[in-house]
Design an enzyme around this catalytic site. Structure first.
Site, PDB file in Angstrom:
ATOM      1  N   LYS A   1      43.205  23.663  43.216  1.00  0.00           N
ATOM      2  CA  LYS A   1      43.381  23.152  41.853  1.00  0.00           C
ATOM      3  C   LYS A   1      44.874  23.077  41.541  1.00  0.00           C
ATOM      4  O   LYS A   1      45.689  23.570  42.306  1.00  0.00           O
ATOM      5  CB  LYS A   1      42.667  24.056  40.859  1.00  0.00           C
ATOM      6  CG  LYS A   1      43.272  25.453  40.816  1.00  0.00           C
ATOM      7  CD  LYS A   1      42.471  26.363  39.938  1.00  0.00           C
ATOM      8  CE  LYS A   1      43.137  27.711  39.765  1.00  0.00           C
ATOM      9  NZ  LYS A   1      44.487  27.681  39.191  1.00  0.00           N
TER      10      LYS A   1
ATOM     11  N   CYS B   1      44.594  31.671  34.486  1.00  0.00           N
ATOM     12  CA  CYS B   1      43.603  30.999  35.328  1.00  0.00           C
ATOM     13  C   CYS B   1      42.230  31.655  35.261  1.00  0.00           C
ATOM     14  O   CYS B   1      41.210  30.962  35.298  1.00  0.00           O
ATOM     15  CB  CYS B   1      44.122  30.900  36.755  1.00  0.00           C
ATOM     16  SG  CYS B   1      45.575  29.795  36.827  1.00  0.00           S
TER      17      CYS B   1
ATOM     18  N   ASP C   1      42.619  32.690  42.425  1.00  0.00           N
ATOM     19  CA  ASP C   1      44.074  32.669  42.699  1.00  0.00           C
ATOM     20  C   ASP C   1      44.686  33.992  43.171  1.00  0.00           C
ATOM     21  O   ASP C   1      45.771  34.376  42.709  1.00  0.00           O
ATOM     22  CB  ASP C   1      44.831  32.208  41.435  1.00  0.00           C
ATOM     23  CG  ASP C   1      44.504  30.768  41.032  1.00  0.00           C
ATOM     24  OD1 ASP C   1      43.538  30.210  41.573  1.00  0.00           O
ATOM     25  OD2 ASP C   1      45.205  30.233  40.155  1.00  0.00           O
TER      26      ASP C   1
END
Ligand code: ZN
Length: 192
Positions: free
Chosen positions: A99, A138, A13
């Site tokens: 995701k 994450c 991310d």
């Protein structure tokens, strides 16, 4: 070299909304870019697989504060905030894993609702190296799920940064990763 484990790099991310100026900016978020770029280059040069995960939310999801979740709107599909940071190496050999698509789930982990574990197994990967944003969400969940799926994990402490909603969340997350059996590498590894 025959005994060397097959490994893969997972960059979590590193997207505009998590970097300074973004809607859910992580302090020093862009500091992860140079060390991750070095590793991306090294892995690609050795023909080893590299994955970039991205938060890829629908506009309406219970993950967002407005719909009962924790977070301000961030990384909505096909918006500039969801794009990877422009300084992060882009290469056609890198596999992108989207995701957080499920509007009823947080989708913190790169393994949650994705086929990442299957792809890694198909490629014979035994060990994953994980860094990115953010340490306490994450990255942590990706590391814990990688351990749960049976992969060895190196957590790249110098190539991750925390949100720290509560002070110390980042350090706590690193301890959780360590307790789950991840090897912490980098400066934070020296902490007790
Ligand atoms: Zn998100």
């Amino acid at each position: 070299m025959a005994n060397e484990k097959k490994k893969a790099l997972i960059v979590v991310d590193v997207q505009n909304d998590f970097c300074p100026g973004g809607s859910l900016a992580v302090a020093e978020g862009t500091a992860v870019v140079p060390p991750l770029n070095r590793l991306i280059k090294e892995f690609l040069d050795h023909g080893e697989p590299v994955f970039k995960t991205r938060d890829w939310h629908p506009a309406r999801t219970k993950h967002f504060e407005f719909y009962g979740g924790t977070w301000p709107v961030h990384c909505v599909q096909n918006t500039p905030g969801a794009e990877f940071h422009p300084d992060l190496i882009d290469d056609p050999r890198i596999t992108i894993v989207s995701k957080g698509i499920d509007e009823s789930a947080d989708g913190y982990s790169g393994f949650d609702g994705t086929n990442l574990a299957e792809i890694l197994r198909e490629q014979g990967v035994e060990e994953v190296w994980v860094g990115g944003l953010a340490t306490d969400y994450c990255v942590k969940h990706t590391v814990l799920d990688a351990r749960g799926a049976g992969f060895e994990v190196k957590a790249l402490a110098d190539a991750m940064r925390p949100v720290n909603l509560n002070p110390g969340d980042g350090e706590q997350a690193i301890e959780e990763m360590r307790e789950a059996g991840a090897e912490i590498v980098g400066a934070a590894a020296a902490r007790p």
